[in-house]
Enzyme design. Sequence first.
Site, mmCIF file in Angstrom:
data_model
loop_
_atom_site.group_PDB
_atom_site.id
_atom_site.type_symbol
_atom_site.label_atom_id
_atom_site.label_comp_id
_atom_site.label_asym_id
_atom_site.label_seq_id
_atom_site.Cartn_x
_atom_site.Cartn_y
_atom_site.Cartn_z
ATOM 1 C CG ASP A 37 -33.701 -16.342 19.331
ATOM 2 O OD1 ASP A 37 -32.897 -15.845 18.419
ATOM 3 O OD2 ASP A 37 -34.483 -16.923 18.980
ATOM 4 C CG HIS A 38 -27.285 -17.097 17.962
ATOM 5 N ND1 HIS A 38 -27.781 -18.194 17.677
ATOM 6 C CD2 HIS A 38 -26.686 -16.744 16.879
ATOM 7 C CE1 HIS A 38 -27.980 -18.615 16.535
ATOM 8 N NE2 HIS A 38 -27.080 -17.825 15.832
ATOM 9 C CG HIS A 73 -32.786 -18.510 15.547
ATOM 10 N ND1 HIS A 73 -32.573 -18.180 16.742
ATOM 11 C CD2 HIS A 73 -32.176 -19.413 15.196
ATOM 12 C CE1 HIS A 73 -31.556 -18.932 17.174
ATOM 13 N NE2 HIS A 73 -31.332 -19.627 16.385
HETATM 14 C C1 BG6 Z 1 -28.912 -22.249 15.449
HETATM 15 C C2 BG6 Z 1 -29.425 -23.510 14.871
HETATM 16 O O1 BG6 Z 1 -29.734 -22.135 16.573
HETATM 17 O O2 BG6 Z 1 -28.710 -21.533 14.643
HETATM 18 C C3 BG6 Z 1 -28.762 -24.099 13.739
HETATM 19 O O3 BG6 Z 1 -29.811 -24.648 15.673
HETATM 20 C C4 BG6 Z 1 -28.386 -23.125 12.742
HETATM 21 O O4 BG6 Z 1 -29.415 -25.202 13.105
HETATM 22 C C5 BG6 Z 1 -27.828 -21.743 13.622
HETATM 23 O O5 BG6 Z 1 -27.612 -23.637 11.794
HETATM 24 C C6 BG6 Z 1 -27.535 -20.705 12.462
HETATM 25 O O6 BG6 Z 1 -27.115 -19.437 13.304
HETATM 26 P P1 BG6 Z 1 -26.304 -18.484 12.422
HETATM 27 O O7 BG6 Z 1 -25.926 -17.374 13.427
HETATM 28 O O8 BG6 Z 1 -24.944 -19.061 11.915
HETATM 29 O O9 BG6 Z 1 -27.176 -18.044 11.295
#
Ligand code: BG6
Length: 513
Positions: A197-198, A261
Site C-alpha cells: 500500500d504505497h 490508502h
Molecule cells: C492509486 C489509485 O492506488 O493511488 C489511484 O489506484 C490514485 O486512483 C493513486 O490516483 C494516488 O496515489 P498518489 O500517490 O498519487 O496519491
Amino acid sequence: MPDLENPFQETLLSRHRAEPCTVVIFGATGDLTNRKLIPAFYNIAACGDLPPQFKVVGFARREKTDEVFRTELEAGNRKNSRQGHNDELWASFSQCIHYHRSEFEDPAGYVNLKLQLDKFDQERGTPANRLFYLASAPEAFKPILEMLRATGLNEGVGGKWARVVCEKPFGKDLATARGLNSVVNATFKEEDTYRIDHYLGKETAQNIMVLRFANALFEPNWNSRYIDHIQITCAENLGMEGGRGGYYDTAGALRDMVQNHLFQLLSLVAMEPPTDLSADSVRDEKVKVIRALRPLIGPEAVGKNVIRAQYTAGSVDGVSRVGYRQEDRVNPESKTEAYVALRLFIDTWRWQGVPFYIRMGKQLPKKATEISIHFKKPPQVPFATKNLIKNSENTLVIRIQPDEGMAMRILCKQPGQAMNMQQVKMDFRYSSSFGKASPEAYERLLLDAMAGDATLFARRDEVENAWKFIDEIEHAWHQSDNPPPMCEYPAGSWGPKEADDLLGLDGHEWRLL
Ligand code: BG6
C-alpha cells in the site's frame, strides 16, 4: 550507539540490511514498472543501497529483447526518476535488467524462468534471495502463484528466502480477497507475503507514529476528551487519464482508495501505541482500529453516513473536463462513484463519540492529501470572542502530500491595546527543515521487502477486515431496494453539496485546502 533499552531504535537501525537479491516483476511491461518500480530501483542504486549483484527480471507476455526493454525503461526513468537521470549510472544499473517472455498460465515459462534464475546464481557463485513482484492485472495473480508453487520457485534456494509482493487491488470484496489470500498463503508463508500500500511508504505517513508516540505534547491530548473531530482528505485533480476508466469503473473511489490508502492513514492516526516497532506489533494495533469501526449496515445507515458522487463536466485549473460518464472506457450509465465522503466512528474507549470524516474525490480543484485534527474549544474563554472567525479551534494539520509537513493553528493576541484574538499558523515543512527530497514511497517499500521488514505492508487480517466494512456499503449501494442516491458535482469543485451537509448536520465544515 544503539540504545538497547529502546526497542523502537533497535528496529529502526536494523531495518535496511538488504541482502543480494533477484527481483522478478510479473506484468513488467505495464505502467507501474516504467513509472515507479524501475525509477525506485535506480534511485536506490544512486543512494548506494542496492544489494550487491542485484538483478531484476521483467516477466510479461510481449515479445521483447533485454535491450528493447532497457531502452523503454530508460525513457521512463528520464521522466520519473526522483534524483534525475545520469547516463553513466544508468549504463551500469541497466545491465542488471533482463526480460523474460511468457504467458502467465504457461508452465514452460516458469520452468525457463527457474533455469534463468539458477543461471544468474551460478554466475554470481552464490544463490540469491528471490522477490516475486505481482504487478500484473489482478486476474493473473492466482495463475502466477500456482505456477510459482508448481515449479518450486516459492521455495528459497540454498538457504535463501523467496518472498512475494502483491500490488493492489487486493481483491474487490471480502470473498475475492479471502480467495486470493488462500492462494497466496498456500504458496508463501504470511511472513513472506508483502501486500503493498504505497501510502504507507510516504514519508509523512510514517511520521504520524513519530509525531504521536515520540512527542509528549500530543499523545496525552489524542483522545475524545480533547479532540472534537478528525478529517482525512485525499483530493485529486485528475480524472480517468491514461485509459484508467476501464479499471476505475469496476472499482470506484471506495474500493480504489478508501479500503486501502485512507483506512491505512486512519489506522495510523487512531491506533494505540504499539509495544515495539516489529511488523506484527504495529499491525496488531492498526487492525484493531479497523475492527472497531462502527459498521454501517443497510441503506439507511449508509445513506446517513456515506455520500457518493460522480463529477459532471466542468473545469480544473482552467482546463475543461468532461463528466465522469463521458470519460473514455467508462459506461455512459455508470453507477460507480468518483467521489466518496464518509462519517465514521471508532468504538473504542479512546475515540468514543469522535467523528472521523473521510473524503476522496477525482477532478477536485487540486491534488492534496492531508489529515486534520480539530481540537475541542477550551471549556471557558475569558476573552471577547465576537471577532473570531469560524472554526477557530486549535487544529493540527498533517500534510501527507504535496508540500509535506505539519501546521498547528493556534489563537494569539493581535498586537494593540485591545484584547483581540487571531488565528495564526506554526508551520513545519519537510523541504525547509531537511533540505532534501524524501525517498519515493516505492524506494522505501522495496528496500523494506528486501530487508524482510513487513511493518509498512498490509497483513491478511487488515485487508479482510477493511473489505468486510466496505462490502456493507457496496451492498447498500448496489443490492438494496432503496439505495442511497448518486450525487453530482461539477469537475473543479470541492465535491457535492450533500458532502458539506454531512458535516453541516454535526455543526462542522470541511477544512479549506
Ligand atoms: C492509486 C489509485 O492506488 O493511488 C489511484 O489506484 C490514485 O486512483 C493513486 O490516483 C494516488 O496515489 P498518489 O500517490 O498519487 O496519491
